[in-house]
Design a protein around this motif. Structure first.
Motif, short mmCIF file in Angstrom:
data_model
loop_
_atom_site.label_atom_id
_atom_site.label_comp_id
_atom_site.label_asym_id
_atom_site.label_seq_id
_atom_site.Cartn_x
_atom_site.Cartn_y
_atom_site.Cartn_z
N GLY A 189 -5.16 61.11 74.37
CA GLY A 189 -6.29 61.74 75.51
C GLY A 189 -6.81 62.54 73.96
O GLY A 189 -6.11 62.25 72.84
N VAL A 190 -7.65 63.09 74.35
CA VAL A 190 -8.69 64.11 72.80
C VAL A 190 -8.00 65.39 73.32
O VAL A 190 -7.25 65.44 73.50
CB VAL A 190 -10.21 64.18 73.31
CG1 VAL A 190 -11.25 62.52 73.79
CG2 VAL A 190 -10.23 65.26 74.37
N CYS A 191 -7.91 66.57 72.01
CA CYS A 191 -7.77 67.80 71.87
C CYS A 191 -8.85 68.37 72.84
O CYS A 191 -9.93 67.98 71.82
CB CYS A 191 -7.44 67.45 70.70
SG CYS A 191 -5.85 66.30 69.64
N ALA A 231 -4.75 65.79 66.19
CA ALA A 231 -5.26 64.75 66.56
C ALA A 231 -5.23 63.52 66.40
O ALA A 231 -5.96 62.56 66.90
CB ALA A 231 -7.05 65.18 66.56
N SER A 232 -5.17 63.56 65.06
CA SER A 232 -4.35 62.47 64.08
C SER A 232 -3.83 60.97 64.68
O SER A 232 -3.76 60.08 64.08
CB SER A 232 -4.95 62.18 62.04
OG SER A 232 -3.72 63.28 62.33
N THR A 277 -10.12 62.51 68.88
CA THR A 277 -10.92 63.04 69.01
C THR A 277 -11.15 64.80 68.64
O THR A 277 -9.62 64.61 69.72
CB THR A 277 -12.14 62.94 69.76
OG1 THR A 277 -12.42 61.56 69.11
CG2 THR A 277 -13.27 63.55 70.16
N ILE A 278 -11.50 65.21 68.36
CA ILE A 278 -11.79 66.99 68.96
C ILE A 278 -13.24 67.44 69.69
O ILE A 278 -14.36 67.50 69.07
CB ILE A 278 -11.73 68.03 67.54
CG1 ILE A 278 -9.76 67.58 67.03
CG2 ILE A 278 -11.16 69.41 67.87
CD1 ILE A 278 -9.49 68.11 65.59
N LEU A 279 -12.89 68.43 70.89
CA LEU A 279 -13.97 68.60 71.29
C LEU A 279 -13.61 70.04 70.97
O LEU A 279 -13.26 70.68 71.71
CB LEU A 279 -14.23 67.67 72.95
CG LEU A 279 -14.10 66.83 73.61
CD1 LEU A 279 -13.90 66.16 74.79
CD2 LEU A 279 -14.81 66.31 72.35
N ALA A 280 -14.28 70.76 70.28
CA ALA A 280 -15.04 71.43 70.23
C ALA A 280 -16.01 72.94 70.81
O ALA A 280 -17.16 72.70 70.45
CB ALA A 280 -14.49 71.79 68.00
N PHE A 281 -16.04 73.40 71.84
CA PHE A 281 -15.96 74.21 72.28
C PHE A 281 -16.82 75.61 72.18
O PHE A 281 -15.77 76.44 72.39
CB PHE A 281 -16.01 74.26 74.10
CG PHE A 281 -16.93 75.13 74.88
CD1 PHE A 281 -18.49 75.07 75.25
CD2 PHE A 281 -15.88 75.83 76.57
CE1 PHE A 281 -18.95 75.57 75.97
CE2 PHE A 281 -17.07 76.10 77.15
CZ PHE A 281 -18.29 76.32 76.56
N ASP A 282 -17.99 76.15 72.33
CA ASP A 282 -17.86 77.43 71.35
C ASP A 282 -17.26 78.09 70.08
O ASP A 282 -16.64 79.59 69.99
CB ASP A 282 -17.97 78.30 72.49
CG ASP A 282 -18.98 79.60 72.22
OD1 ASP A 282 -19.96 79.50 71.54
OD2 ASP A 282 -18.47 80.93 73.25
#
Length: 810
Positions: A342-344, A385-386, A397-402
């Motif tokens: 899954g994504v981070c 994540a790698s 992938t890293i989803l960086a929220f705010d």
């Protein structure tokens, strides 16, 4: 509370005289906010109504919650903190999904509330055509200035909204100051742009508090406190914004949540100012709830926004308090995908993290999450994540929220191929990730275009053979499936002879890429192998033969991976039909053909020296007899060995460890490791962390055993049992997730190696041959003698193992 974009923050801005809403990402509230309204300010704003406001409390602490659908957790937390609520409704849109959700939360908690009848963006009544502005006026005075048409339009919308509330089981009515407050809920029309109805709203809040809430309000000494935000303030360092609902905080109090620290200063914004907005602060020795507070203390950079804050009393057990404080984090961690794929995701607060997790697991989105974190994205987050690069590239992938991303993290992400998506609005992250996934899918489709063979069955039409030999030109009827350019064609009735590939398709003399069932088209077939005899109509096949797509196991896998949605159910049924025709087996069926109990695909191939020696050194005659029995039954030595290994593992036998003990030292105590590191002078110390019964560890141990004597002049080798409880301090320090992992020391200094992977602290995996290990140890020795602490790997990339290994607990 209310739906997104109904104007909750703008309404508060109008009361406070601030502009917080403009500073929010997309104009949408992303976090809980808090503002203190003193009683004297409320009296000042309501004096035009000539009502004597007698508040028996010092003031009102107003909590502003997000309205976006993803922030259910924050609305729930906000409604859990409050004693009374203002439900904001858009007069033109009525009750929307998050409005109804907020209603249900309030009903569930039996919370009193009033309705502010607002409008989208420009807030409520300005939306009505022909409205005449009366700034900050009571709504009754403003209504008298309006035309008859505006009043009729207003009444129509009001009746619709009252009806919608009745459908939810609630009785509401327009606010009338002359009436006593009954069981109906009051509706107060307001405008946040020009301020109409604001005095009415504040007065209704004051009266509702005075008449129904004061007797019910109970102050408790037990601290009830929630962290809203963690932020760095110039001159103060890292601070936390909290809402203190009950109890009292003092300077010097020891607090837990989940950090442990002592309060250095208690600060509050001036009355009528938002806690989230930077400004001047008032300092306090002690503060009693309810209040929004900014706390300064050492070590707050590790605090988690959205978590509860606890005060350690003189008789409290610190460990118990810490365990209670970790409850929120455990609930969040439980949502991580257990498969490890899954994504981070990274968010600024625990509440935002929960919201993002909820959003990603919805059926419409459905993105698995393998790792979570709070705060700025650093290099360590990119390295984590790698790991997905070797499993599923799209999830690296890293989803960086705010949150921010450090320059070092950006550079490492570019080098490793990890994607970082940033957004201040939660659904923008999904749009970016969805676009990335779609691009990856298109790339994979292009790469697999030659491998993916679509199923088709075609019949030659009468009098439609235009050229009999290469290139063969035919008129055909597509009986089943999809005929595409590039499809290899064969004839099952003629021993599956392949006549070539489709070079082009024409429909009504126009070139097309595909032809579906029922279409009659002309096709050109060209040979695929110039060395073979060219196939010819009339000699190798005739008009009575059906032509079909020549599918294979590989082409079916390519279809499933990249074109699953492009095939209908009937077309997939045709794939199954052709699969039987070509006698294509599944991967599991192929393994079953190898052996009745084939374990070969579960473990790497082991050299005979490793397979046979443990069996010959068995101290138990029973095990030796079992090994010979398996050989007599027809199992290979490798399969026999694996079966015995599994049996011994189940009953905690460890003959494999004893196999190596005659040459290489196995350490199980931290004290032994410490002593060996300190006592190994002017030599490279090689420490292999692993498990004696693991097959990959066996491969490495075989190399170490054979080379130990050759490298003895400049290196010493020892094995460390990863399962030993006393060794776990080293396993955590070196972050040993995969085994075997090999760590190098020289004169008690940890030696690192740049092998082209993200982790320079250790060598993960086995060496392919003896010379590889010798070359690596020599390179470390030479570098150490020159005073280096990190050296470059001397091996070519193809001989450096990647992270295609088992986790140590599997």
């Amino acid at each position: 509370m209310g739906h997104v974009d109904t104007g909750k923050t703008k309404l508060l801005d109008c009361i406070r005289g601030t502009n917080v809403q403009e500073g929010e990402a997309g104009g949408i509230t992303q976090q809980i906010g808090a503002t203190y309204f003193p009683a004297e300010n409320i009296r000042e704003r309501t004096k035009e109504l000539r009502a004597d406001v007698k508040l028996k409390v010092p003031g009102l602490l107003v909590i502003d919650t997000p309205g976006h659908e993803s922030f259910t957790n924050l609305r729930s937390r906000g409604s859990g903190l409050c004693d009374i609520a203002v439900l904001v409704v858009d007069i033109m849109h009525g009750l929307e999904p998050q409005t109804i959700e907020s209603l249900n939360l309030l009903k569930m908690r039996n919370t009193k509330f009033i309705v502010a009848l607002n409008k989208v963006r420009f807030i409520m009544v300005d939306r009505l055509y022909g409205w005449k502005t009366c700034r900050n006026a009571p709504i009754e005075k403003a209504m008298k200035q309006q035309s008859k048409y505006v009043k009729i339009q207003f009444e129509t919308q009001l009746v619709q909204i009252i009806t919608q509330f009745k459908e939810q089981g609630l009785n509401t009515e327009l606010n009338n100051m002359d009436k006593e407050m009954r069981e109906t809920y009051r509706i107060v029309p307001t405008s946040a742009i020009s301020g109409e109805g604001i005095p009415d709203l504040l007065l209704v809040l004051a009266k509702l508090t005075e008449k129904t809430m004061v007797e019910n309000l109970t102050y408790r000494n037990e601290v009830q406190c929630t962290v809203l935000e963690v932020k760095v303030i110039e001159g103060l360092g890292t601070t936390i914004d909290v809402v203190l609902v009950n109890g009292m905080l003092h300077e010097g109090d020891q607090i837990v949540g989940p950090i442990v620290t002592s309060i250095r200063a208690l600060l509050t914004p001036h009355p009528m100012n938002e806690l989230r907005v930077k400004g001047t602060y008032q300092n306090h020795r002690a503060i009693k709830g309810a209040q929004g507070i900014k706390i300064t203390a050492p070590g707050l950079e590790h605090a988690i926004a959205g978590a509860a804050l606890y005060v350690v009393g003189p008789h409290d057990d610190l460990e118990e308090v810490k365990e209670t404080a970790m409850g929120d984090m455990k609930s969040v961690l439980s949502r991580i995908d257990k498969s490890g794929e899954g994504v981070c995701i990274q968010a600024s607060t625990l509440g935002s993290l929960e919201a993002l997790l909820e959003f990603l697991k919805t059926p419409e989105v459905n993105i698995p999450v393998s790792g979570i974190s709070i705060g700025t994205v650093h290099k360590k987050d990119v390295m984590k994540a790698s790991v997905m690069l070797e499993k599923k590239k799209e999830f690296a992938t890293i989803l960086a929220f705010d949150v921010k991303v450090t320059p070092e993290a950006w550079k490492l992400a570019d080098d490793l191929g990890v994607k970082i998506f940033m957004a201040d609005i939660i659904y923008h992250l999904f749009d970016q990730f969805k676009g990335y996934i779609n691009n990856l899918k298109e790339e994979k489709k292009k790469e697999s275009a030659d491998e993916a063979v679509f199923p088709s069955v075609i019949k030659i039409l009468p009098n439609s053979v235009f050229n009999k030999k290469d290139p063969i030109l035919l008129g055909v009827d597509v009986l089943e499936g999809i005929l595409k350019v590039g499809t290899p064609i064969c004839i099952p009735q003629r021993d599956f002879i392949t006549i070539g590939r489709i070079a082009s398709i024409k429909n009504n003399h126009r070139p097309v890429d595909i032809a579906k069932k029922g279409m009659k088209v002309s096709i050109k077939i060209v040979g695929t192998n110039p060395d073979e005899q060219q196939k010819m109509y009339g000699r190798h096949f005739g008009i009575e033969d059906e032509l079909v797509s020549h599918i294979s196991r590989r082409s079916i896998d390519a279809l499933k991976a990249n074109y699953r949605d492009e095939l209908s159910n009937d077309e997939w049924k045709l794939v199954v039909k052709l699969k039987k025709l070509f006698e294509i087996l599944t991967g599991l069926e192929q393994h079953r053909l190898l052996s009745p109990f084939s374990f070969d695909h579960l473990r790497p191939t082991l050299p005979p020296s490793i397979l046979l020696r443990p069996c010959l050194r068995l101290c138990s005659c029973d095990c030796l007899c079992l090994f010979l029995l398996l050989l007599l039954l027809g199992f290979s030595p490798q399969v026999s060995f694996v079966l015995i290994s599994i049996f011994l593992d189940l009953f905690k036998f460890d003959f494999l460890g004893r196999k190596m003990s005659y040459l290489l030292t196995t350490l199980t105590k931290k004290q032994e490791v410490d002593s060996l590191i300190r006592s190994t002078i002017d030599k490279v110390l090689v420490l292999r962390f692993g498990r004696a019964s693991d097959s990959v560890c066996l491969l490495l141990d075989d190399v170490l055993e054979k080379t130990a004597r050759e490298v003895s002049k400049f290196a010493a080798v020892a094995l460390i049992d990863i399962d030993s409880e006393d060794i776990q301090v080293y396993a955590k320090y070196f972050d040993i997730t995969l085994i075997p992992s090999t760590v190098f020391f020289f004169n008690a200094h940890h030696m690192k190696m740049d092998s082209g992977t993200a982790d320079h602290t250790k060598w993960v995996g086995a060496f392919q041959r003896k010379q590889d290990f010798i070359d690596v140890v020599e390179a470390i020795f030479r570098g150490a003698m020159k005073g280096k602490l990190i050296v470059s790997c001397p091996l070519p990339p193809e001989r450096i193992p990647k992270y295609q290994l088992l986790y140590k607990d599997v």
